[in-house]
Design an enzyme around this catalytic site. Structure first.
Site, PDB file in Angstrom:
ATOM      1  N   GLU A   1      84.773  36.497   9.308  1.00  0.00           N
ATOM      2  CA  GLU A   1      83.728  36.137   8.359  1.00  0.00           C
ATOM      3  C   GLU A   1      84.311  36.166   6.956  1.00  0.00           C
ATOM      4  O   GLU A   1      85.421  36.667   6.751  1.00  0.00           O
ATOM      5  CB  GLU A   1      82.547  37.107   8.482  1.00  0.00           C
TER       6      GLU A   1
ATOM      7  N   THR B   1      88.857  27.595  13.597  1.00  0.00           N
ATOM      8  CA  THR B   1      89.585  26.420  14.049  1.00  0.00           C
ATOM      9  C   THR B   1      88.680  25.590  14.949  1.00  0.00           C
ATOM     10  O   THR B   1      88.017  26.127  15.831  1.00  0.00           O
ATOM     11  CB  THR B   1      90.841  26.835  14.825  1.00  0.00           C
TER      12      THR B   1
ATOM     13  N   ARG C   1     125.214  13.926   9.391  1.00  0.00           N
ATOM     14  CA  ARG C   1     125.452  13.922   7.950  1.00  0.00           C
ATOM     15  C   ARG C   1     126.923  14.184   7.648  1.00  0.00           C
ATOM     16  O   ARG C   1     127.491  15.206   8.062  1.00  0.00           O
ATOM     17  CB  ARG C   1     124.572  14.979   7.287  1.00  0.00           C
TER      18      ARG C   1
ATOM     19  N   GLN D   1     116.734  24.049   4.380  1.00  0.00           N
ATOM     20  CA  GLN D   1     117.968  24.273   3.624  1.00  0.00           C
ATOM     21  C   GLN D   1     119.115  23.437   4.191  1.00  0.00           C
ATOM     22  O   GLN D   1     119.907  22.843   3.443  1.00  0.00           O
ATOM     23  CB  GLN D   1     118.335  25.755   3.657  1.00  0.00           C
TER      24      GLN D   1
ATOM     25  N   GLY E   1     119.131  19.945   3.113  1.00  0.00           N
ATOM     26  CA  GLY E   1     119.330  19.742   1.688  1.00  0.00           C
ATOM     27  C   GLY E   1     118.141  19.070   1.039  1.00  0.00           C
ATOM     28  O   GLY E   1     116.984  19.364   1.356  1.00  0.00           O
TER      29      GLY E   1
ATOM     30  N   GLU F   1      95.206  35.128  14.230  1.00  0.00           N
ATOM     31  CA  GLU F   1      95.161  36.076  15.365  1.00  0.00           C
ATOM     32  C   GLU F   1      95.619  37.479  14.954  1.00  0.00           C
ATOM     33  O   GLU F   1      96.246  38.198  15.724  1.00  0.00           O
ATOM     34  CB  GLU F   1      96.024  35.580  16.537  1.00  0.00           C
TER      35      GLU F   1
END
Length: 390
Positions: A135, A166, A275, A343, A346, A370
């Site tokens: 509540e 929810t 990358r 991170q 990047g 929860e």
């Protein structure tokens, strides 16, 4: 977005039936959930059609008895399904966990007549549930709730406001904890309230940093009348019912957290392998490799912890402490892993073009729902050292 990478789940699934079930879940996630997850979350779209599909596929009923339309699966299996769904889209995984939580009171404490009449539709009839405990002024201190149910013959009238619900405003039924007696934990009773009950209304959904596709709203009970046949358990038993549900619900949150963390690791692995910097993939750099190793280790540890607690539950053994440990560790792990994933990507990790930033925003709420992780530490400490002495 990358695919949710291959993981050796078969060794954790106890039966061939469970392995077939996981194959179904992965196919459904790849086909129906993952492709549109980012777009729908960005738009704040609630995936009701997906929940209907899950119901038709038997995935909203997995841990409940087949006698009442359930899937008859152990928690050990159900939680791994949750992990898979949460990895595809947390709104879906957490939504299944909340629905399971909403069915717990009736399945565990309802009369045979109540279960026979209502559970089949709740578990496999396309309905979606919600759970109403918190509540506006009663969160961690749930026993101080003030929503009141007053009896008049065979009818109860509910007055008050529930918060942080929810599926608030879109659920077909609500498991509601309301005060029927004096103050404290012993004056609370559980009720099953239809979503279309007269006098029940939902406020505008909360504006959240993540899980925008999952509506979270206050519910207002303005002289909502329900028959006594919708009371679950005995008068005054509601708080015990709520605590029983939360122990199981915490395992659901732990599994969802591992799913989000695994999805973030998969994204980071794919990105760092592709990358190129200084003429080679950045995954070749030891500092980044060590980050990936730590992320994977934390995920495996969290998965092992929630599965250990689930196996205790399946064996009928006490698991409250282990559930709190799993919820605490897995959700903290999800926060660390998703932050590290951002991170590792990047600048791209900070953009909406990659899902890493969404995973990080979503992970945060899992440390809160929860029972906050501070509450989990209190629960664990009580099991270890007993209640505090003032």
């Amino acid at each position: 977005m990358t695919e949710y990478g291959p993981r050796p789940v078969d060794r954790r699934l106890p039966t061939e039936e469970a392995r077939d079930l996981m194959t179904l879940v992965r196919e459904l996630a790849d086909r129906e959930i993952r492709p549109t997850a980012a777009e729908e979350e960005d738009a704040g779209h609630f995936p009701r059609a997906t929940f209907t599909l899950l119901s038709e596929s038997g995935l909203l009923s997995l841990p409940y008895d087949e006698e009442f339309g359930g899937g008859g699966q152990p928690y050990e299996v159900y939680l791994q399904v949750l992990e898979e769904l949460a990895a595809a889209r947390l709104t879906i995984g957490l939504g299944v966990s909340v629905h399971t939580l909403a069915c717990h009171a009736l399945a565990g404490f309802g009369s045979k007549e109540q279960r026979t009449e209502r559970l089949p539709d709740m578990l496999g009839g396309g309905l979606l549930g919600a759970y109403c405990l918190s509540e506006p002024s009663s969160g961690s201190d749930a026993a101080s709730l003030t929503t009141r149910a007053t009896r008049d013959g065979d009818t109860w009238t509910l007055e008050g406001t529930k918060a942080w619900t929810t599926h608030g405003g879109v659920a077909d039924f609500y498991t509601v904890l309301a005060r029927t007696g004096g103050s404290g934990a012993h004056g609370i009773t559980a009720f099953l309230v239809p979503g279309d009950a007269e006098g029940l209304s939902a406020a505008a959904p909360e504006r959240k940093m993540g899980m925008k596709g999952s509506p979270t709203a206050q519910l207002h009970f303005d002289a909502v009348r329900v028959p006594d046949s919708r009371r679950i358990g005995e008068e005054g038993q509601g708080f015990a019912i709520a605590l029983s549900a939360l122990d199981s619900g915490r395992l659901g949150i732990a599994a969802c957290a591992v799913g989000v963390a695994q999805a973030a690791l998969d994204e980071a692995l794919a990105y760092t392998a592709e990358r190129q910097q200084f003429g080679r993939p950045i995954a070749d750099f030891q500092g980044l490799r060590f980050m990936l190793a730590d992320m994977a280790t934390q995920i495996e540890a969290g998965r092992a912890l929630y599965l250990t607690a689930a196996r205790l539950r399946d064996a009928g053994l006490p698991f409250s402490k282990e559930a709190a440990m799993a919820k605490l560790f897995c959700t903290d792990t999800a926060m660390r892993v998703t932050t590290d994933a951002v991170q590792l990507l990047g600048g791209y990790g900070y953009t909406l073009d990659f899902p890493a930033e969404r995973y990080m925003r979503e992970a945060k709420v899992l440390q809160i729902v929860e029972g906050t992780n501070q509450i989990q530490r209190m629960v664990i400490a009580r099991h270890l050292a007993g209640p505090e002495k003032r």
